[in-house]
Write a protein that holds these residues in place. Structure first.
Motif, short mmCIF file in Angstrom:
data_model
loop_
_atom_site.label_atom_id
_atom_site.label_comp_id
_atom_site.label_asym_id
_atom_site.label_seq_id
_atom_site.Cartn_x
_atom_site.Cartn_y
_atom_site.Cartn_z
N VAL A 250 71.43 17.77 40.93
CA VAL A 250 71.24 17.94 39.50
C VAL A 250 69.76 18.17 39.18
O VAL A 250 69.41 18.88 38.24
CB VAL A 250 71.79 16.73 38.73
CG1 VAL A 250 71.59 16.88 37.23
CG2 VAL A 250 73.26 16.53 39.05
N LEU A 251 68.88 17.57 39.99
CA LEU A 251 67.45 17.71 39.75
C LEU A 251 66.96 19.13 39.95
O LEU A 251 65.93 19.54 39.39
CB LEU A 251 66.66 16.77 40.67
CG LEU A 251 66.79 15.27 40.42
CD1 LEU A 251 66.06 14.49 41.50
CD2 LEU A 251 66.24 14.90 39.04
N THR A 252 67.67 19.91 40.75
CA THR A 252 67.23 21.28 41.00
C THR A 252 67.38 22.17 39.78
O THR A 252 66.73 23.21 39.68
CB THR A 252 68.00 21.89 42.18
OG1 THR A 252 69.41 21.90 41.86
CG2 THR A 252 67.78 21.09 43.44
N GLY A 253 68.25 21.78 38.83
CA GLY A 253 68.42 22.56 37.61
C GLY A 253 69.23 23.81 37.85
O GLY A 253 69.70 24.11 38.96
N THR A 254 69.40 24.59 36.79
CA THR A 254 70.16 25.84 36.86
C THR A 254 69.36 26.89 37.62
O THR A 254 68.19 27.15 37.31
CB THR A 254 70.49 26.36 35.45
OG1 THR A 254 71.15 25.31 34.72
CG2 THR A 254 71.39 27.58 35.53
N PHE A 255 69.99 27.48 38.64
CA PHE A 255 69.36 28.51 39.47
C PHE A 255 68.05 28.02 40.09
O PHE A 255 67.09 28.79 40.26
CB PHE A 255 69.10 29.79 38.66
CG PHE A 255 70.33 30.40 38.07
CD1 PHE A 255 71.27 31.00 38.89
CD2 PHE A 255 70.57 30.35 36.71
CE1 PHE A 255 72.43 31.56 38.35
CE2 PHE A 255 71.72 30.90 36.16
CZ PHE A 255 72.65 31.51 36.99
N GLY A 256 67.99 26.72 40.40
CA GLY A 256 66.81 26.17 41.05
C GLY A 256 65.57 26.14 40.20
O GLY A 256 64.45 26.23 40.71
#
Length: 296
Positions: A250-256
């Motif tokens: 989840v920490l990586t966010g949308t599309f990293g």
């Protein structure tokens, strides 16, 4: 008088040879220490970069040229980890699953190893070899029948879906069994002559002698399940039940597009528990692994 002079000269020559040998050994030890220091730094450099980046400001994570050490120490990245995701719950889930697997795995593996090493029955070695053949089967091959079985048992999206299949591991049985094979059978015979039962011999005589192998197996099993991402991805659906590797995505966010410093802060925190387990069991690694290859 001349003999005393000769003895003194011989003694002096021996002293010189000893001093030269000490100097040579000292020089060689310095070179060895320097080489090990360089190799240690190369091996630890990725971890140093992770810790350093976790303390940077987000804008400094992609600066060119990259700085080895942060110019501004930003500890808010660690607070952001707990604010964005239930990080403490993820740690609790991973710790619960890993510890239950270790306890169950050691209990089952040690009893199986005792049977394969101390009890004679027809086809023992053949069954053991067939059992070891399971090490050649990748986990991805067995995940479909596991999923079907777990779903029929109604354990999908529960921690038991991860715990039960991981309780039996041929590698752990192999390592403990190999160390039990190095123990003389006279211990068993003496205990049986004193009226001890087989379970008493297992618990009081053999099990304490194979503690190094048990410690090594425990550390390996714990770290493997602590870092497992594949099986939790298959079996867990609820966000609150996710383990640490899965929840940290989840920490990586949308599309990293997530904050790299916060991501690596989470990675740094996730390394603390396995590091403690490794520090506890590292002194048994060499002894346990060496004993595991002595006798087949």
């Amino acid at each position: 008088m001349s003999s005393d002079v000769q003895l003194a000269s011989v003694y002096t020559e021996e002293q010189k040879e000893i001093r030269i040998g000490v100097r040579r050994r000292s020089a060689g030890s310095y070179v060895l220490d320097a080489s090990l220091l360089v190799l240690s730094f190369l091996m630890l450099s990725p971890f140093l970069w992770i810790i350093s980046t976790s303390l940077r400001l987000p804008k400094d994570s992609f600066s060119l040229p990259p700085a080895i050490f942060p110019t501004d120490f930003n500890f808010n990245n660690y607070a952001e980890v707990f604010n964005r995701v239930p990080f403490a719950d993820f740690i609790g889930n991973s710790l619960k699953i890993s510890l239950l697997i270790v306890v169950g795995h050691i209990f089952i593996s040690s009893m199986a190893a005792f049977a394969f090493s101390r009890i004679s029955f027809p086809g023992r070695n053949l069954i053991f070899i067939i059992f070891l053949a399971g090490l050649m089967i990748p986990g991805q091959v067995t995940i479909i029948p596991q999923f079907i079985l777990i779903s029929r048992l109604g354990l999908i999206d529960t921690h038991w879906a991860l715990i039960l299949p991981a309780l039996i591991n041929p590698l752990g049985i192999f390592m403990i069994r190999q160390m039990m094979m190095t123990i003389s059978s006279t211990y068993d015979e003496a205990a049986y002559m004193d009226g001890a039962s087989r379970m008493w011999v297992f618990l009081k005589v053999i099990l304490p002698m194979v503690f190094p192998a048990i410690a090594v197996t425990s550390v390996m099993t714990f770290i493997a399940n602590w870092n497992d991402f594949f099986r939790p991805l298959i079996f867990l659906n609820t966000f609150e039940k996710m383990t640490l590797p899965l929840g940290m995505t989840v920490l990586t966010g949308t599309f990293g597009s997530g904050n790299l410093s916060a991501i690596l802060a989470g990675v740094t925190l996730s390394l603390v528990v396995p590091l403690l387990f490794y520090i506890f069991g590292q002194k048994y690694l060499v002894e346990g692994i060496t004993a595991g290859g002595l006798k087949l």
